[in-house]
Design an enzyme around this catalytic site. Structure first.
Site, PDB file in Angstrom:
ATOM      1  N   GLY A 197       0.822  -1.209   0.000  1.00 35.77           N
ATOM      2  CA  GLY A 197       0.000   0.000   0.000  1.00 35.77           C
ATOM      3  C   GLY A 197       0.857   1.259   0.000  1.00 35.77           C
ATOM      4  N   ASP A 198       0.203   2.392  -0.275  1.00 38.45           N
ATOM      5  CA  ASP A 198       0.856   3.703  -0.231  1.00 38.45           C
ATOM      6  C   ASP A 198       1.993   3.840  -1.235  1.00 38.45           C
ATOM      7  OD1 ASP A 198      -0.881   4.265   1.869  1.00 38.45           O
ATOM      8  OD2 ASP A 198       0.527   3.485   3.362  1.00 38.45           O
ATOM      9  N   ASN A 221     -10.093   2.719   4.724  1.00 40.44           N
ATOM     10  CA  ASN A 221      -8.750   2.375   5.206  1.00 40.44           C
ATOM     11  C   ASN A 221      -7.721   2.941   4.222  1.00 40.44           C
ATOM     12  OD1 ASN A 221      -9.801   0.580   3.334  1.00 40.44           O
ATOM     13  ND2 ASN A 221      -8.842  -1.238   4.195  1.00 40.44           N
ATOM     14  N   HIS A 243      -5.400   8.020  -0.488  1.00 38.91           N
ATOM     15  CA  HIS A 243      -4.688   8.255  -1.741  1.00 38.91           C
ATOM     16  C   HIS A 243      -4.423   9.746  -1.879  1.00 38.91           C
ATOM     17  CE1 HIS A 243      -6.415   4.262  -3.536  1.00 38.91           C
ATOM     18  NE2 HIS A 243      -5.690   4.099  -2.458  1.00 38.91           N
ATOM     19  N   THR A 250      -4.067   7.922   6.208  1.00 43.08           N
ATOM     20  CA  THR A 250      -5.366   7.657   6.838  1.00 43.08           C
ATOM     21  C   THR A 250      -5.287   7.792   8.352  1.00 43.08           C
ATOM     22  OG1 THR A 250      -6.039   6.235   5.042  1.00 43.08           O
ATOM     23  CG2 THR A 250      -7.173   5.902   7.124  1.00 43.08           C
ATOM     24  N   ARG A 305       5.002   5.328   8.966  1.00 45.07           N
ATOM     25  CA  ARG A 305       5.150   4.137   8.116  1.00 45.07           C
ATOM     26  C   ARG A 305       6.512   3.496   8.380  1.00 45.07           C
ATOM     27  NH1 ARG A 305       2.650   7.054   2.657  1.00 45.07           N
ATOM     28  NH2 ARG A 305       0.486   6.886   3.321  1.00 45.07           N
ATOM     29  N   LEU A 340      11.402   8.495  -6.746  1.00 45.21           N
ATOM     30  CA  LEU A 340      12.835   8.340  -7.013  1.00 45.21           C
ATOM     31  C   LEU A 340      13.630   9.477  -6.364  1.00 45.21           C
ATOM     32  CD1 LEU A 340      14.678   6.392  -8.601  1.00 45.21           C
ATOM     33  CD2 LEU A 340      14.687   8.071 -10.453  1.00 45.21           C
TER      34      LEU A 340
HETATM   35  P1  GDP Z   1      -1.410   5.668  -2.236  1.00 48.04           P
HETATM   36  O1  GDP Z   1      -2.199   5.222  -1.050  1.00 48.04           O
HETATM   37  O2  GDP Z   1      -0.819   4.535  -2.997  1.00 48.04           O
HETATM   38  O3  GDP Z   1      -2.168   6.612  -3.128  1.00 48.04           O
HETATM   39  O4  GDP Z   1      -0.166   6.477  -1.654  1.00 48.04           O
HETATM   40  P2  GDP Z   1      -0.191   7.583  -0.478  1.00 48.04           P
HETATM   41  O5  GDP Z   1      -0.831   8.809  -1.002  1.00 48.04           O
HETATM   42  O6  GDP Z   1      -0.753   7.007   0.775  1.00 48.04           O
HETATM   43  O7  GDP Z   1       1.358   7.784  -0.213  1.00 48.04           O
HETATM   44  C1  GDP Z   1       2.220   8.228  -1.205  1.00 48.04           C
HETATM   45  C2  GDP Z   1       2.900   9.528  -0.726  1.00 48.04           C
HETATM   46  O8  GDP Z   1       3.971   9.839  -1.588  1.00 48.04           O
HETATM   47  C3  GDP Z   1       1.981  10.739  -0.777  1.00 48.04           C
HETATM   48  O9  GDP Z   1       2.320  11.607   0.272  1.00 48.04           O
HETATM   49  C4  GDP Z   1       2.311  11.369  -2.133  1.00 48.04           C
HETATM   50  O10 GDP Z   1       2.030  12.764  -2.199  1.00 48.04           O
HETATM   51  C5  GDP Z   1       3.803  11.136  -2.184  1.00 48.04           C
HETATM   52  N1  GDP Z   1       4.381  11.008  -3.533  1.00 48.04           N
HETATM   53  C6  GDP Z   1       3.879  10.354  -4.616  1.00 48.04           C
HETATM   54  N2  GDP Z   1       4.779  10.370  -5.623  1.00 48.04           N
HETATM   55  C7  GDP Z   1       5.870  11.045  -5.150  1.00 48.04           C
HETATM   56  C8  GDP Z   1       7.153  11.347  -5.705  1.00 48.04           C
HETATM   57  O11 GDP Z   1       7.499  10.993  -6.828  1.00 48.04           O
HETATM   58  N3  GDP Z   1       8.028  12.020  -4.882  1.00 48.04           N
HETATM   59  C9  GDP Z   1       7.710  12.403  -3.637  1.00 48.04           C
HETATM   60  N4  GDP Z   1       8.637  13.054  -2.914  1.00 48.04           N
HETATM   61  N5  GDP Z   1       6.512  12.134  -3.085  1.00 48.04           N
HETATM   62  C10 GDP Z   1       5.612  11.457  -3.830  1.00 48.04           C
HETATM   63  P1  IMO Z   2      -3.831   2.657   0.512  1.00 52.21           P
HETATM   64  O1  IMO Z   2      -4.942   2.411  -0.477  1.00 52.21           O
HETATM   65  C1  IMO Z   2      -1.319   0.960   3.656  1.00 52.21           C
HETATM   66  C2  IMO Z   2      -3.186  -1.985   6.297  1.00 52.21           C
HETATM   67  C3  IMO Z   2      -3.330  -1.576   7.743  1.00 52.21           C
HETATM   68  C4  IMO Z   2      -3.169  -2.921   8.413  1.00 52.21           C
HETATM   69  C5  IMO Z   2      -3.897  -3.855   7.440  1.00 52.21           C
HETATM   70  C6  IMO Z   2      -5.329  -4.185   7.844  1.00 52.21           C
HETATM   71  O2  IMO Z   2      -3.725   4.055   0.972  1.00 52.21           O
HETATM   72  O3  IMO Z   2      -2.548   2.109  -0.028  1.00 52.21           O
HETATM   73  P2  IMO Z   2      -7.561  -2.760   7.732  1.00 52.21           P
HETATM   74  O4  IMO Z   2      -7.939  -1.466   8.387  1.00 52.21           O
HETATM   75  O5  IMO Z   2      -7.587  -2.718   6.240  1.00 52.21           O
HETATM   76  O6  IMO Z   2      -8.324  -3.916   8.280  1.00 52.21           O
HETATM   77  O7  IMO Z   2      -6.028  -2.995   8.173  1.00 52.21           O
HETATM   78  O8  IMO Z   2      -3.902  -3.207   6.191  1.00 52.21           O
HETATM   79  N1  IMO Z   2      -3.772  -1.047   5.322  1.00 52.21           N
HETATM   80  C7  IMO Z   2      -3.054  -0.204   4.566  1.00 52.21           C
HETATM   81  N2  IMO Z   2      -1.734   0.049   4.559  1.00 52.21           N
HETATM   82  N3  IMO Z   2      -2.136   1.586   2.776  1.00 52.21           N
HETATM   83  C8  IMO Z   2      -3.450   1.313   2.748  1.00 52.21           C
HETATM   84  O9  IMO Z   2      -4.277   1.797   1.802  1.00 52.21           O
HETATM   85  C9  IMO Z   2      -3.981   0.410   3.702  1.00 52.21           C
HETATM   86  N4  IMO Z   2      -5.209  -0.049   3.979  1.00 52.21           N
HETATM   87  C10 IMO Z   2      -5.079  -0.960   4.960  1.00 52.21           C
HETATM   88  O10 IMO Z   2      -2.322  -0.657   8.128  1.00 52.21           O
HETATM   89  O11 IMO Z   2      -1.810  -3.288   8.432  1.00 52.21           O
HETATM   90 MG    MG Z   3      -2.260   5.483   1.018  1.00 45.69          MG
END
Ligand code: GDP
Ligand code: IMO
Ligand code: MG
Length: 430
Positions: A12-13, A38, A41, A305, A310, A337
């Site tokens: 995730g993330d 959960n 994005h 969230t 992390r 990167l």
């Molecule tokens: P997602 O859940 O997969 O959409 O990812 P998240 O938004 O939870 O976490 C990704 C984090 O990385 C966010 O804070 C974005 O703004 C940041 N991000 C995404 N691409 C880049 C990048 O190329 N460089 C940097 N420095 N941050 C980025």
């Molecule tokens: P995005 O879409 C990272 C993780 C939680 C926990 C496990 C189970 O932003 O990538 P839950 O609440 O789903 O029952 O928790 O899954 N988890 C995530 N970790 N990014 C997420 O979503 C997550 N959604 C759930 O931290 O380990």
């Molecule tokens: Mg995320």
């Protein structure tokens, strides 16, 4: 490409929000297919910075219709808050946001149970987001759930809710929690429904006719491959299927329609919550090297969230290679990167060893995965600020070499590299 799936290849993330925001302008429909709030994005664009939990990340492109599919679970109050903040930013939702009546509703007792189960498990807890995700899916699959369609008939809704609350209050009391008041839960739920109702509509004819007309669909995953209940690090996973193969079910899209899968991959690895993470760096441990410590500092992130820190570590090619194979990833979207730019050297995990033998991610369970020794390849860093670069050929040669090492080890070409959170920071790699 009529139906594209965008998914995370790690825990995730990975930057899925940013990837969807990069592509959504070229799509007619953007649909969330799994999970609930959960997810978080992050999208940085001309409207501002958003941490979106439920609404598909295509909402910022006025031409894209955004679908929340039947595989998603929805906390009504969170959805309403999110809709309001989007409206305040000037985003139009009417006739653009469409919610499946088959999607299940997260009720207050689901959130209470999520917390109580976690506490009961103590040290063995999953580290969930406590948003009620697991208990809501458990109710869906044990025929105890409430869907939006149940809300449309007041009598049916009240009867179903009463039964569930009698059951759930018994469990809550047995686990030492405070039982919930039926009238309060009912009235809050109905108040939210009144606001959400105009957006609830059966998606099947829209999807079917869209496919017939060769409209373009972007299917947005929440979570990541390694949080999948079947192929993730069970029981440290989430409750909905995250794989490309699941993207079509809740949306009513025949699987053969998927034409492309894009795998979003962070240039290092992060994880929130409990469970094994072979390349995790423990910055506080006495034998941690200076390089590892500096990397941990650079990789530091806060969850979108829950605001939890992390866990962070080096890029794990074993993990991403598996995700590429199990999802049929055609191209990788490599994010962040720029975060590696200050490091003298960069480590890449090429595989694992367990008790002196090479093992693969899929050979072993979570407990064994917690014991593997990552095998590292170390490469020289580029030591150059790469933010602002927009052409692949303008990246330092060592940064290009890092990208190309990742694609070789992961077994899929990198199509895009990102070097900043903002919309413009995407480099196309031919
Ligand atoms: P997602 O859940 O997969 O959409 O990812 P998240 O938004 O939870 O976490 C990704 C984090 O990385 C966010 O804070 C974005 O703004 C940041 N991000 C995404 N691409 C880049 C990048 O190329 N460089 C940097 N420095 N941050 C980025
Ligand atoms: P995005 O879409 C990272 C993780 C939680 C926990 C496990 C189970 O932003 O990538 P839950 O609440 O789903 O029952 O928790 O899954 N988890 C995530 N970790 N990014 C997420 O979503 C997550 N959604 C759930 O931290 O380990
Ligand atoms: Mg995320």
């Amino acid at each position: 490409m009529p139906v594209t799936v965008i998914l995370g290849t790690q825990w995730g993330d990975e930057g899925k929000g940013k990837a969807i925001d990069t592509f959504a302008g070229g799509y007619d429909y953007v649909a969330r297919y799994n999970g609930g709030n959960n997810a978080g994005h992050t999208i940085v664009n001309e409207y501002g910075t958003f941490k979106i939990h439920l609404v598909p990340s295509g909402i910022f492109y006025p031409k894209a219709k955004c679908l929340i599919g039947g595989g998603v679970v929805i906390d009504p109050a969170v959805l309403i808050d999110e809709m309001n903040s989007l409206r305040e930013a000037g985003v139009k939702l009417e006739n653009r946001l469409l919610i499946s009546p088959r999607s299940h509703v997260i009720m207050p007792y689901h959130k209470v149970l999520d917390g109580l189960y976690e506490e009961a498990k103590g040290a063995g807890a999953t580290g969930t987001t406590r948003r009620g995700i697991g208990p809501t899916y458990a109710d869906k699959f044990s025929y105890n759930g409430l869907r939006w369609s149940d809300f449309s008939d007041a009598e049916l809704f009240e009867g179903k809710l009463k039964l569930q609350m009698d059951l759930k209050n018994k469990i809550i009391s047995a686990l030492g929690g405070e039982p919930l008041d039926f009238e309060t839960v009912r009235d809050d739920a109905l108040r939210c429904y009144a606001e959400i109702k105009p957006f609830v509509t059966e998606l099947f004819p829209i999807v079917r006719d869209g496919l017939k007309a060769r409209k373009k669909f972007l299917l947005e995953q929440a979570m990541g491959t390694c949080l999948d209940p079947d192929w993730g690090t069970y029981p440290f996973v989430t409750a909905s299927t995250t794989l490309a193969s699941a993207a079509t079910g809740g949306l009513g899209i025949p699987p053969r329609e998927i034409t492309r899968v894009i795998g979003v991959t962070k240039a290092y690895t992060t994880r929130v919550g409990a469970g094994p993470m072979p390349t995790e760096i423990q910055p506080e441990a006495p034998n941690t090297s200076e390089l590892d410590r500096r990397a941990a500092l650079a990789f530091r992130e806060v969850g979108a969230t829950t605001g939890r820190a992390r866990r962070a570590g080096w890029f794990d090619a074993e993990l991403t290679r598996f995700a590429v194979e199990v999802n049929g990833v055609a191209r990788l979207f490599l994010t962040k990167l720029d975060v590696l730019s200050e490091l003298d050297e960069i480590k890449i995990c090429t595989g694992y060893e367990l008790d002196g033998k090479r093992v693969h991610y899929y050979d072993i369970d979570s407990y064994a995965l917690g014991r593997v020794r990552p095998i590292y390849k170390t490469v020289r860093g580029w030591k150059h600020d790469i933010r602002g670069i927009r052409k692949y050929a303008s990246l330092p040669l060592r940064a290009q070499a890092y990208v190309e090492t990742i694609e070789k080890l992961a077994g899929a070409p990198v199509g895009w590299v990102t070097n900043g959170p903002e919309r413009e920071a995407v480099i196309v790699k031919k």
